[in-house]
Design a protein around this motif. Structure first.
Motif, PDB file in Angstrom:
ATOM      1  N   GLU A   1     125.376 -22.358 -42.283  1.00 17.71           N
ATOM      2  CA  GLU A   1     123.987 -22.120 -42.705  1.00 17.71           C
ATOM      3  C   GLU A   1     123.344 -23.423 -43.179  1.00 17.71           C
ATOM      4  O   GLU A   1     122.191 -23.709 -42.862  1.00 17.71           O
ATOM      5  CB  GLU A   1     123.929 -21.053 -43.811  1.00 17.71           C
ATOM      6  N   GLU A   2     124.098 -24.215 -43.903  1.00 22.54           N
ATOM      7  CA  GLU A   2     123.604 -25.516 -44.379  1.00 22.54           C
ATOM      8  C   GLU A   2     123.290 -26.424 -43.181  1.00 22.54           C
ATOM      9  O   GLU A   2     122.252 -27.097 -43.156  1.00 22.54           O
ATOM     10  CB  GLU A   2     124.650 -26.164 -45.294  1.00 22.54           C
ATOM     11  N   ALA A   3     124.145 -26.433 -42.181  1.00 20.97           N
ATOM     12  CA  ALA A   3     123.925 -27.247 -40.977  1.00 20.97           C
ATOM     13  C   ALA A   3     122.692 -26.747 -40.214  1.00 20.97           C
ATOM     14  O   ALA A   3     121.896 -27.543 -39.709  1.00 20.97           O
ATOM     15  CB  ALA A   3     125.162 -27.209 -40.080  1.00 20.97           C
ATOM     16  N   ARG A   4     122.524 -25.407 -40.149  1.00 22.59           N
ATOM     17  CA  ARG A   4     121.351 -24.830 -39.478  1.00 22.59           C
ATOM     18  C   ARG A   4     120.068 -25.270 -40.184  1.00 22.59           C
ATOM     19  O   ARG A   4     119.123 -25.739 -39.558  1.00 22.59           O
ATOM     20  CB  ARG A   4     121.450 -23.300 -39.466  1.00 22.59           C
ATOM     21  N   LYS A   5     120.075 -25.157 -41.509  1.00 21.41           N
ATOM     22  CA  LYS A   5     118.900 -25.554 -42.288  1.00 21.41           C
ATOM     23  C   LYS A   5     118.624 -27.047 -42.136  1.00 21.41           C
ATOM     24  O   LYS A   5     117.470 -27.457 -41.973  1.00 21.41           O
ATOM     25  CB  LYS A   5     119.075 -25.196 -43.761  1.00 21.41           C
ATOM     26  N   GLU A   6     119.661 -27.856 -42.172  1.00 21.44           N
ATOM     27  CA  GLU A   6     119.493 -29.312 -42.036  1.00 21.44           C
ATOM     28  C   GLU A   6     118.934 -29.653 -40.652  1.00 21.44           C
ATOM     29  O   GLU A   6     118.088 -30.529 -40.511  1.00 21.44           O
ATOM     30  CB  GLU A   6     120.810 -30.043 -42.278  1.00 21.44           C
ATOM     31  N   SER A   7     119.415 -28.963 -39.642  1.00 21.29           N
ATOM     32  CA  SER A   7     118.937 -29.190 -38.281  1.00 21.29           C
ATOM     33  C   SER A   7     117.436 -28.864 -38.180  1.00 21.29           C
ATOM     34  O   SER A   7     116.656 -29.653 -37.645  1.00 21.29           O
ATOM     35  CB  SER A   7     119.732 -28.329 -37.300  1.00 21.29           C
ATOM     36  N   ILE A   8     117.043 -27.714 -38.700  1.00 18.29           N
ATOM     37  CA  ILE A   8     115.627 -27.321 -38.692  1.00 18.29           C
ATOM     38  C   ILE A   8     114.808 -28.308 -39.505  1.00 18.29           C
ATOM     39  O   ILE A   8     113.739 -28.753 -39.078  1.00 18.29           O
ATOM     40  CB  ILE A   8     115.448 -25.879 -39.236  1.00 18.29           C
ATOM     41  N   TYR A   9     115.307 -28.685 -40.679  1.00 16.35           N
ATOM     42  CA  TYR A   9     114.611 -29.612 -41.569  1.00 16.35           C
ATOM     43  C   TYR A   9     114.387 -30.956 -40.873  1.00 16.35           C
ATOM     44  O   TYR A   9     113.275 -31.481 -40.856  1.00 16.35           O
ATOM     45  CB  TYR A   9     115.415 -29.791 -42.856  1.00 16.35           C
ATOM     46  N   SER A  10     115.436 -31.507 -40.295  1.00 21.23           N
ATOM     47  CA  SER A  10     115.345 -32.819 -39.630  1.00 21.23           C
ATOM     48  C   SER A  10     114.385 -32.767 -38.448  1.00 21.23           C
ATOM     49  O   SER A  10     113.563 -33.668 -38.258  1.00 21.23           O
ATOM     50  CB  SER A  10     116.716 -33.268 -39.137  1.00 21.23           C
ATOM     51  N   TYR A  11     114.504 -31.715 -37.657  1.00 21.53           N
ATOM     52  CA  TYR A  11     113.627 -31.530 -36.489  1.00 21.53           C
ATOM     53  C   TYR A  11     112.157 -31.449 -36.934  1.00 21.53           C
ATOM     54  O   TYR A  11     111.299 -32.162 -36.423  1.00 21.53           O
ATOM     55  CB  TYR A  11     114.040 -30.257 -35.737  1.00 21.53           C
ATOM     56  N   ALA A  12     111.883 -30.585 -37.913  1.00 22.68           N
ATOM     57  CA  ALA A  12     110.507 -30.390 -38.378  1.00 22.68           C
ATOM     58  C   ALA A  12     109.968 -31.667 -39.015  1.00 22.68           C
ATOM     59  O   ALA A  12     108.803 -32.030 -38.804  1.00 22.68           O
ATOM     60  CB  ALA A  12     110.439 -29.228 -39.366  1.00 22.68           C
ATOM     61  N   LEU A  13     110.800 -32.354 -39.770  1.00 28.38           N
ATOM     62  CA  LEU A  13     110.367 -33.585 -40.422  1.00 28.38           C
ATOM     63  C   LEU A  13     110.007 -34.656 -39.392  1.00 28.38           C
ATOM     64  O   LEU A  13     108.986 -35.333 -39.523  1.00 28.38           O
ATOM     65  CB  LEU A  13     111.457 -34.093 -41.374  1.00 28.38           C
ATOM     66  N   SER A  14     110.820 -34.795 -38.362  1.00 19.73           N
ATOM     67  CA  SER A  14     110.535 -35.821 -37.353  1.00 19.73           C
ATOM     68  C   SER A  14     109.241 -35.492 -36.596  1.00 19.73           C
ATOM     69  O   SER A  14     108.445 -36.377 -36.310  1.00 19.73           O
ATOM     70  CB  SER A  14     111.708 -35.988 -36.388  1.00 19.73           C
ATOM     71  N   PHE A  15     109.027 -34.212 -36.274  1.00 21.23           N
ATOM     72  CA  PHE A  15     107.800 -33.828 -35.581  1.00 21.23           C
ATOM     73  C   PHE A  15     106.591 -33.906 -36.500  1.00 21.23           C
ATOM     74  O   PHE A  15     105.484 -34.221 -36.060  1.00 21.23           O
ATOM     75  CB  PHE A  15     107.911 -32.424 -34.972  1.00 21.23           C
ATOM     76  N   MET A  16     106.786 -33.625 -37.764  1.00 24.30           N
ATOM     77  CA  MET A  16     105.685 -33.704 -38.732  1.00 24.30           C
ATOM     78  C   MET A  16     105.131 -35.130 -38.787  1.00 24.30           C
ATOM     79  O   MET A  16     103.938 -35.336 -38.862  1.00 24.30           O
ATOM     80  CB  MET A  16     106.162 -33.269 -40.111  1.00 24.30           C
ATOM     81  N   LYS A  17     106.031 -36.102 -38.721  1.00 23.18           N
ATOM     82  CA  LYS A  17     105.609 -37.510 -38.790  1.00 23.18           C
ATOM     83  C   LYS A  17     104.812 -37.916 -37.556  1.00 23.18           C
ATOM     84  O   LYS A  17     103.968 -38.806 -37.619  1.00 23.18           O
ATOM     85  CB  LYS A  17     106.833 -38.417 -38.951  1.00 23.18           C
ATOM     86  N   LYS A  18     105.065 -37.255 -36.420  1.00 25.61           N
ATOM     87  CA  LYS A  18     104.386 -37.592 -35.167  1.00 25.61           C
ATOM     88  C   LYS A  18     103.169 -36.700 -34.908  1.00 25.61           C
ATOM     89  O   LYS A  18     102.364 -36.995 -34.025  1.00 25.61           O
ATOM     90  CB  LYS A  18     105.343 -37.443 -33.990  1.00 25.61           C
ATOM     91  N   ALA A  19     103.059 -35.605 -35.642  1.00 32.56           N
ATOM     92  CA  ALA A  19     102.020 -34.604 -35.375  1.00 32.56           C
ATOM     93  C   ALA A  19     100.621 -35.166 -35.585  1.00 32.56           C
ATOM     94  O   ALA A  19     100.399 -35.991 -36.473  1.00 32.56           O
ATOM     95  CB  ALA A  19     102.226 -33.395 -36.280  1.00 32.56           C
ATOM     96  N   ASN A  20      99.700 -34.698 -34.745  1.00 33.58           N
ATOM     97  CA  ASN A  20      98.306 -35.123 -34.885  1.00 33.58           C
ATOM     98  C   ASN A  20      97.330 -34.014 -34.474  1.00 33.58           C
ATOM     99  O   ASN A  20      96.173 -34.282 -34.209  1.00 33.58           O
ATOM    100  CB  ASN A  20      98.045 -36.401 -34.089  1.00 33.58           C
ATOM    101  N   ASP A  21      97.840 -32.786 -34.408  1.00 35.12           N
ATOM    102  CA  ASP A  21      96.952 -31.685 -34.052  1.00 35.12           C
ATOM    103  C   ASP A  21      97.314 -30.434 -34.842  1.00 35.12           C
ATOM    104  O   ASP A  21      98.420 -30.308 -35.369  1.00 35.12           O
ATOM    105  CB  ASP A  21      96.989 -31.396 -32.544  1.00 35.12           C
ATOM    106  N   GLU A  22      96.377 -29.524 -34.906  1.00 35.49           N
ATOM    107  CA  GLU A  22      96.526 -28.299 -35.692  1.00 35.49           C
ATOM    108  C   GLU A  22      97.745 -27.487 -35.265  1.00 35.49           C
ATOM    109  O   GLU A  22      98.532 -27.034 -36.097  1.00 35.49           O
ATOM    110  CB  GLU A  22      95.258 -27.452 -35.543  1.00 35.49           C
ATOM    111  N   LYS A  23      97.921 -27.313 -33.952  1.00 34.71           N
ATOM    112  CA  LYS A  23      99.007 -26.480 -33.429  1.00 34.71           C
ATOM    113  C   LYS A  23     100.378 -27.004 -33.873  1.00 34.71           C
ATOM    114  O   LYS A  23     101.231 -26.233 -34.310  1.00 34.71           O
ATOM    115  CB  LYS A  23      98.904 -26.435 -31.903  1.00 34.71           C
TER     116      LYS A  23
ATOM    117  N   PHE B   1     109.342 -25.180 -41.595  1.00 36.10           N
ATOM    118  CA  PHE B   1     109.689 -25.434 -42.994  1.00 36.10           C
ATOM    119  C   PHE B   1     109.723 -24.119 -43.775  1.00 36.10           C
ATOM    120  O   PHE B   1     110.550 -23.938 -44.662  1.00 36.10           O
ATOM    121  CB  PHE B   1     108.714 -26.417 -43.643  1.00 36.10           C
ATOM    122  N   GLY B   2     108.827 -23.198 -43.434  1.00 34.40           N
ATOM    123  CA  GLY B   2     108.816 -21.895 -44.095  1.00 34.40           C
ATOM    124  C   GLY B   2     110.074 -21.089 -43.822  1.00 34.40           C
ATOM    125  O   GLY B   2     110.506 -20.280 -44.647  1.00 34.40           O
ATOM    126  N   SER B   3     110.667 -21.307 -42.655  1.00 40.32           N
ATOM    127  CA  SER B   3     111.884 -20.553 -42.305  1.00 40.32           C
ATOM    128  C   SER B   3     113.103 -21.005 -43.105  1.00 40.32           C
ATOM    129  O   SER B   3     114.124 -20.330 -43.116  1.00 40.32           O
ATOM    130  CB  SER B   3     112.174 -20.681 -40.803  1.00 40.32           C
TER     131      SER B   3
END
Length: 170
Positions: A18-40, A49-51
């Motif tokens: 479960e910790e690895a699953r959360k870390e995977s989601i966290y890392s993925y979302a964090l990397s995309f958050m840094k690149k994001a530039n649109d509402e979607k 992050f809510g999950s």
């Protein structure tokens, strides 16, 4: 005792998984958050992050993503309104309506008023030009009438002179 130890090991493995699953989601979302530039994209990252609510700073990152998504949404509406600003009253009125729909965003309320004022200025200018054209046409018409009258009088005078000359000669 062995069953209890086995259950503890299984629980430990599940926690690590479960910790690895959360870390995977966290890392993925964090990397995309840094690149994001649109509402979607920001909304998608907020869902990710809510999950994993409660994991590291995922709750504050979710909030940041939601705020940035809203900023992107408002920015898109604002830019649409700006793109509607052409030099004709219809497009300026449409732009004012769009700015009014987001009046608390940036200088939207001010832009809406500027668009309405510019539309009224253009309408007033068109009316002024139309009136000047009407007056000029009226003057041309009066001038043409005067020229016609002068031409007619000149023709009558020339005819009269010609007749007098003919009678004097005869």
């Amino acid at each position: 005792a062995l069953a209890e130890e086995l259950e503890e090991d299984i629980a430990y493995i599940k926690e690590r998984k479960e910790e690895a699953r959360k870390e995977s989601i966290y890392s993925y979302a964090l990397s995309f958050m840094k690149k994001a530039n649109d509402e979607k994209t920001f909304k998608s990252m907020a869902r990710d992050f809510g999950s994993i609510s409660g994991y590291k700073d995922s709750d504050s990152l979710k909030k940041q993503c939601e705020e940035k998504a809203e900023e992107c949404r408002l920015s898109a509406i604002y830019n649409k309104a700006v793109s509607q600003i052409f030099q004709n009253p219809e497009s300026l009125r449409k732009a004012a309506e769009i700015f009014d729909s987001i009046s608390s965003y940036k200088d939207s309320a001010q832009k809406a008023e500027e668009c309405r004022q510019r539309a009224e200025e253009i309408i007033a200018e068109k009316k002024r030009i139309e009136e000047e054209k009407r007056i000029a046409a009226e003057k041309r018409k009066k001038k043409a009438v005067r020229i016609s009258i002068i031409t007619a009088i000149s023709a009558v005078v020339c005819t009269a002179i010609a007749l007098v000359t003919v009678f004097v000669i005869i």
